[in-house]
Scaffold this active site. Structure first.
Site, short mmCIF file in Angstrom:
data_model
loop_
_atom_site.label_atom_id
_atom_site.label_comp_id
_atom_site.label_asym_id
_atom_site.label_seq_id
_atom_site.Cartn_x
_atom_site.Cartn_y
_atom_site.Cartn_z
N HIS A 1 0.82 -1.21 0.00
CA HIS A 1 0.00 0.00 0.00
C HIS A 1 0.85 1.26 0.00
CE1 HIS A 1 -4.24 -1.60 1.08
NE2 HIS A 1 -3.55 -2.52 0.42
N ASP B 1 2.42 -19.76 -0.92
CA ASP B 1 2.55 -20.79 -1.95
C ASP B 1 1.63 -20.43 -3.11
OD1 ASP B 1 -0.02 -21.39 -1.06
OD2 ASP B 1 0.59 -23.19 0.05
#
EC number: 1.11.1.11
Length: 291
Positions: free
Chosen positions: A41, A185
Site C-alpha cells: 500500500h 505458496d
C-alpha cells in the site's frame, strides 16, 4: 521529501540487523500478511505520469493511513515504530519495503532482491489510487498500468493473497483466500480455478483474473507451476517496491563486493582441487616418460 540515505557499508549492516529483527517480529506476532499489505500500500500509490506516490514511507502519516483502502494498516505501522527507533539510520521507506520482503520469505515464499536507498516523504497522494476489490479487470489494468506495471505483474502480485484474510471492519469482506493464510505458496491460484472453494474468499478482483483470458493464462500457469509463480512474483514484487526509485550506485557496488564466505571457500577449494589435478596429471606424464 527528505534527502536520500547514504547507502554505505554501515547502512547495509544496519539493514541486515533490521532484517533479523523483522524475522523475529513476524514470527512472534504472526503478522506477515499485514506487513506485506503495508509494503504494497505504500508502494502502490505510484503514478508514473506525475512521478508521485510510491514507496516513500508517506503511509505513516494520518492523512494517508486514514484512507479507506488503508483501514487497519496502522497496526503494522505501530508494530514497526519500535524497530525504526532501534534502527534510526534506516528510512521508513526502506523499512516498510524490507518488512514486505521478509514477510514473503519467512512464510515460505521466494527470496526477493532488495536494494535500499529510498527517500522518506511527507507528501501523501490523493485517495483512490489503490485497487478497489469490488471492481473488475478494467479497473485492475487502470490502477496497475498507472504505476507502470503489466498484466503479468497484476496476476503475480495478486498471488500475494495467499497470505492473510479480509476483515469486514477493513474491507467489508470476510474470510481467507486459502486454507493456510500464513503460508506463501501457489494455492491462491489453485483455489481460483475451482468452481466452488467452500469457505474461502473470492473478491470481484479475484474473479476477474479467471474471467479475463489474458489474466487467466497466468492463473493457469501459476496453479500448475509454483516455481514459475515464485519466479514471476519475486520479479514483480521487486518492481513494485522500486517504483519511482532509482537505487543508488553505492548499493550495487557494496552488494557486488560482498561475496559470501561460503562461496569464497568453495572457490578456493575449487582452485586447490584444479591445481592438484594438474599436478597429478603432470606426474603421471613424467612417470610414463621415465618408464
Amino acid at each position: 521529501m527528505s534527502a536520500a540515505p547514504v547507502v554505505d557499508a554501515e547502512y547495509m549492516a544496519e539493514v541486515e540487523r533490521a532484517r533479523r529483527d523483522l524475522r523475529a517480529l513476524i514470527a512472534s506476532k504472526s503478522c506477515a500478511p499485514i506487513m506485506l499489505r503495508l509494503a504494497w500500500h505504500d508502494a502502490g500509490t505510484y503514478d508514473k505520469a506525475t512521478k508521485t506516490g510510491g514507496p516513500n514511507g508517506s503511509i505513516r502519516f494520518p492523512q494517508e493511513y486514514s484512507h479507506a483502502a488503508n483501514a487497519g494498516i496502522k497496526i503494522a505501522i505501530d508494530l514497526l515504530e519500535p524497530m525504526k527507533q532501534r534502527h534510526p539510520k534506516i528510512t521508513y521507506a526502506d523499512l516498510y519495503q524490507l518488512a514486505g520482503v521478509v514477510a514473503v520469505e519467512v512464510t515460505g515464499g521466494p527470496t526477493i532482491d532488495y536494494v535500499p536507498g529510498r527517500r522518506d516523504s511527507s507528501d501523501s497522494p490523493e485517495e483512490g489510487r489503490l485497487p478497489d476489490a469490488k471492481k473488475g479487470a478494467a479497473h485492475l489494468r487502470e490502477v496497475f498500468y498507472r504505476m507502470g506495471l503489466s498484466d503479468k505483474d497484476i496476476v503475480a502480485l495478486s498471488g500475494g493473497h495467499t497470505l492473510g484474510k479480509a476483515r469486514p471492519e477493513r474491507s467489508g469482506f470476510d474470510g481467507a483466500w486459502t486454507k493456510d493464510p500464513l503460508k506463501f505458496d501457489n494455492s491462491y491460484f489453485i483455489e481460483l480455478l475451482k468452481e466452488n472453494s467452500e469457505g474461502l474468499l473470492k473478491l470481484p478482483t479475484d474473479k476477474a483474473l479467471v474471467e479475463d483470458p489474458t489474466f487467466r493464462r497466468y492463473v493457469e500457469l501459476y496453479a500448475k507451476d509454483e516455481d514459475a509463480f515464485f519466479r514471476d512474483y519475486a520479479e514483480s514484487h521487486k518492481k513494485l517496491s522500486e517504483l519511482g526509485f532509482t537505487p543508488p550506485r553505492s548499493a550495487f557496488i557494496y552488494k557486488s563486493c560482498q561475496k559470501p564466505k561460503s562461496l569464497l571457500m568453495q572457490t578456493a577449494a575449487g582452485v586447490a582441487v584444479a591445481a592438484a589435478v594438474v599436478a597429478w596429471a603432470y606426474l603421471c606424464e613424467s612417470n610414463k616418460r621415465l618408464g
